[in-house]
Design an enzyme around this catalytic site. Structure first.
Site, short mmCIF file in Angstrom:
data_model
loop_
_atom_site.label_atom_id
_atom_site.label_comp_id
_atom_site.label_asym_id
_atom_site.label_seq_id
_atom_site.Cartn_x
_atom_site.Cartn_y
_atom_site.Cartn_z
N GLY A 107 41.71 39.03 50.42
CA GLY A 107 42.07 37.73 49.86
C GLY A 107 42.66 36.74 50.83
O GLY A 107 42.69 35.53 50.55
N CYS A 156 35.22 43.77 42.91
CA CYS A 156 36.18 42.99 43.68
C CYS A 156 35.88 41.52 43.45
O CYS A 156 34.77 41.06 43.78
CB CYS A 156 36.07 43.34 45.17
SG CYS A 156 37.09 42.36 46.28
N THR A 198 37.13 38.90 44.92
CA THR A 198 37.02 38.17 46.18
C THR A 198 35.65 38.39 46.81
O THR A 198 34.99 37.44 47.25
CB THR A 198 38.13 38.61 47.15
OG1 THR A 198 39.40 38.33 46.55
CG2 THR A 198 38.03 37.88 48.47
N CYS A 257 42.04 39.76 40.06
CA CYS A 257 41.83 40.68 41.18
C CYS A 257 41.90 42.08 40.58
O CYS A 257 42.78 42.35 39.75
CB CYS A 257 42.89 40.49 42.26
SG CYS A 257 42.90 41.78 43.55
#
Length: 255
Positions: A45, A76, A78, A184
């Site tokens: 991140g 995930c 990200t 997240c």
């Protein structure tokens, strides 16, 4: 040619995607799974989009080359935001994850919703597109949460250190939110602390269950669901290559 007995590959920047793997196993216990966490390079991140994309593509290539994989779940937020387009250009069956903002908007029309996520997730165009679909239906606050991933990776999801960090991040929002989207996959492991900080009246929402349902739908459409009632296998791998990180994965998965 993929076989029904091939594994579902699940990837995350570290141990966070175990929260998605739990949903997958709950919905499809007969499937075989290979989980790869890139804890040696976590957290993603705080990295550039280009770095996240490179690491994600390398991890996907490793999974595909070293195992028989019939589907790849990018567990995930990200990595999904940074690289899912490129992954879908390379592999036929890729399922990403996104913050559960639609669920929040549907359940709390006109409400106040926080989205706690990494800096990369919050700045990517993919999230902006998602946000603009629902920001007319509810008031959305973007809440970056640096440091949370690192504590989960250290096995401190429910700890005094986590409580102090989340007090600093979420304390100003106490009494001001109807729901908090956990953007997240590491964050569900800190849900007990988040609930203590925000209060039990705030709904905590994450995208893991929706990702599991979408994976089931895609496998069914491709006629790749594993048959029979016998439970499948789970292989846990991590780039950190330490007994401690694998023990943490087993603990989080409750194996």
């Amino acid at each position: 040619m993929n076989s029904k007995d091939d594994a579902i590959g699940v990837f995350d920047s570290g141990v966070g995607g175990i929260s998605v793997l739990r949903h997958l196993r709950r919905l499809m216990p007969q499937e075989n799974y290979v989980y790869f966490g890139d804890s040696a390079n976590a957290p993603y991140g705080c990295r550039s989009t280009e770095e996240v994309r490179r690491l994600t593509l390398a991890a996907a290539e490793k999974l595909v080359n070293e195992h028989r994989i019939k589907a790849l779940v990018v567990a995930c937020n990200t990595a999904t935001a940074a690289a899912v387009t490129q992954l879908r250009q390379r592999y036929p069956l890729v399922i990403g994850i996104e913050p559960a903002l639609k669920v929040a908007a549907d359940h709390f029309p006109g409400g106040r919703v926080g989205v706690m996520a990494t800096a990369v997730t919050l700045r990517e165009e993919k999230f902006d597109t998602l946000l603009h679909r629902f920001d007319e239906n509810c008031a959305v606050a973007k809440i970056p949460a640096p440091g949370v991933v690192e504590l989960v990776e250290a096995g401190k999801a429910d700890s005094p250190e986590m409580e102090a960090l989340l007090q600093s991040i979420l304390g100003p929002y106490r009494g001001r939110l109807d729901a908090l989207v956990l953007g997240c996959t590491h964050y569900p492991f800190a849900a007990p602390v988040i609930a203590r900080v925000l209060g039990p009246e705030v709904a905590l929402l994450d995208g893991g269950e929706g990702t599991a349902r979408e994976t089931h739908r895609r496998l069914a459409a491709a006629n790749l669901l594993r048959e029979g009632a016998a439970p499948g296998t789970v292989v846990l791998e991590n780039s950190r290559r330490s007994p401690e990180i694998l023990e943490l994965c087993r603990h989080l998965l409750a194996l």
